[in-house]
Design an enzyme around this catalytic site. Structure first.
Site: not given
Length: 468
Positions: A52, A116, A145, A314, A323, A446
């Site tokens: 980003k 680990g 991990t 993941d 997130h 607005h």
């Protein structure tokens, strides 16, 4: 030194640091194991945050080059300092690393740098760079991990000319050309970043649309918008081989007529997704199983086959998003601590940080059609927004899918300026089952980009808009 803990978290990415911090807040004695020197995992160091930073910098450059004159701003001889371009990204990473280290100290979380490996369901061996082996004991483990870039069969990422997103964000100089394999989120974001700077980009995608997992209108509209940059799209093409030729690469592929073609460029970026990373954990020793994709199998509480070992982010099933990993991490920490926890993957928005941005939550139109579920559509273009006209951000639309009987919001899909921020509003509506009519009745400031959603909700109810 006491090496007995209530919870040991393996991996310091969003899933890892979120679970460690939440468990510590709830009174647990927590240790965090990380193999790299910097905390934050892929997201902080080579993924979300640095990407980003580069995307924002490239957009500033592109705006100065193409848009400033329309605003009455004369820039003169515009130049890109690529070294500073990369250096700023590194500064952002360092700031986030420092922030995470502060949070570890603040929450009294003990850090261990090393790899680990499970000895049993209550014991972890941590091997560090000094050759030391430290034995840690705990009541519960949380595996966080993460993942690493994947490739296609027979194509090795050599990190020289055939690169992943990690290497793409740290190149020594701006490439003149790049072929990108994959038109998903990672490929499209990096394509837009490099194209803004002047790199000639060719995207080769197996599906017939970019962003194929999102609502199809989003991909089609983004492709049209990105067509203004120096990007060539080759859709419905199958890559066969990529060869490092020293100073360039060649990518061979079958086109949509099954004819073999070749594309040559300075670099080939493999952007075909990511795969779970569990190397070295010694999962077999504790009887933890994975599926064919390498994901750790867990139950609804995100427990593995060992009740004392949980997994988040993941390395388990679900969208590979920072997130999502954070929500997994907090969820597991609260469960272990006896708290009431809630987790709903249906409410996890997806975002593409191109410009215009793309964001989506809930069901796509294609999913609703395949399920045979009726729906109404409310669609409002950014070009009809006063705020968008003021900033010249006219590309895109907000699209709302609504149940025709009860007005329940089934899905929201946005392409346009600040879509990444606007989608949180839609997620709230779906989470609390607020009807499209009620979402429209809210008072929106607005002029703001948020008004495109207000009008889309109105149109989804069958009412005419006074602005379109």
């Amino acid at each position: 030194m006491d090496h007995q803990y209530d919870i040991i978290v393996i991996g310091s990415g969003p899933g890892g640091y979120a679970s460690a911090i939440r468990a510590a807040q709830l009174g647990k004695k927590v240790a965090l194991v990380e193999k790299y020197a910097g905390l934050g995992g892929t997201c902080t160091n080579v993924g979300c945050i640095p990407a980003k930073a580069l995307l924002d910098s490239s957009e500033h450059y592109h705006q100065a080059k193409t848009e400033f004159t329309a605003h009455g701003i004369e820039t003169g001889d515009l130049k890109l300092n690529f070294n500073q371009f990369i250096a700023r990204k590194k500064e952002v990473i360092a700031q986030n690393n420092a922030g995470l280290n502060f949070l570890m100290r603040k929450n009294k979380i003990t850090l261990y740098q090393g790899t680990g490996s499970f000895e049993d369901a209550k014991t972890l061996r941590v091997s560090n760079a000094k050759g030391e082996n430290i034995i840690l004991k705990t009541t519960d483990f949380i595996i966080a991990t993460g993942s690493k870039p994947s490739s296609l069969p027979g194509i090795d990422i050599d990190k020289k000319r055939i690169i992943s997103s990690t290497e793409a964000m740290d190149l020594p100089q701006l490439p003149k050309s790049m072929v990108i394999i994959g038109g998903g989120v990672i490929g499209i974001e990096l394509a837009s970043m490099f194209a803004r700077l002047g790199t000639q980009i060719t995207i080769i995608e197996y599906a017939d649309s970019i962003l194929p997992t999102m609502d199809r209108e989003l991909g089609k509209t983004l492709q049209k918008s990105l067509g203004k940059l120096n990007i060539t799209f080759k859709l419905n093409h199958r890559v066969q081989q990529v060869v490092n030729q020293g100073e360039s690469v060649s990518a061979s592929y079958l086109d949509d007529k099954q004819q073999l073609q070749t594309e040559t460029a300075e670099y080939c970026l493999m952007a075909v997704g990511r795969k779970p990373y569990t190397l070295g954990l010694n999962l077999e020793k504790v009887g933890i199983k994975t599926d064919q994709g390498g994901r750790i199998l867990v139950n609804e509480r995100l427990q593995t086959s060992q009740p004392s070992i949980y997994a988040v982010g993941d390395v388990i099933n679900g969208p590979m998003l920072a997130h999502k990993a954070e929500e997994d991490g907090k969820y597991v920490a609260e469960l272990i601590c006896g708290e009431t926890a809630h987790l709903d993957y249906h409410l996890i928005p997806g975002v593409v940080y191109t410009w215009p941005e793309v964001a989506s939550v809930g069901k796509t139109e294609e999913q609703l059609k395949s399920e045979g579920k009726p729906y109404n559509i409310g669609k409002f273009p950014f070009m009809a927004s006063g705020r968008a006209r003021a900033s010249r951000d006219l590309d895109g639309f907000a699209k709302v899918l609504v149940d025709p009987t009860y007005g329940e919001i089934l899905g929201v899909h946005i392409i346009g300026a600040r879509a990444a921020d606007l989608i949180a509003h839609a997620t709230l509506g779906i989470r609390h089952e607020i009807t499209a009519a009620a979402m429209n009745e809210m008072v929106y400031p607005h002029p703001t980009f948020s008004e495109v959603l207000k009008e889309a909700y109105l149109l989804a109810t069958g009412q005419p808009s006074i602005n379109y």
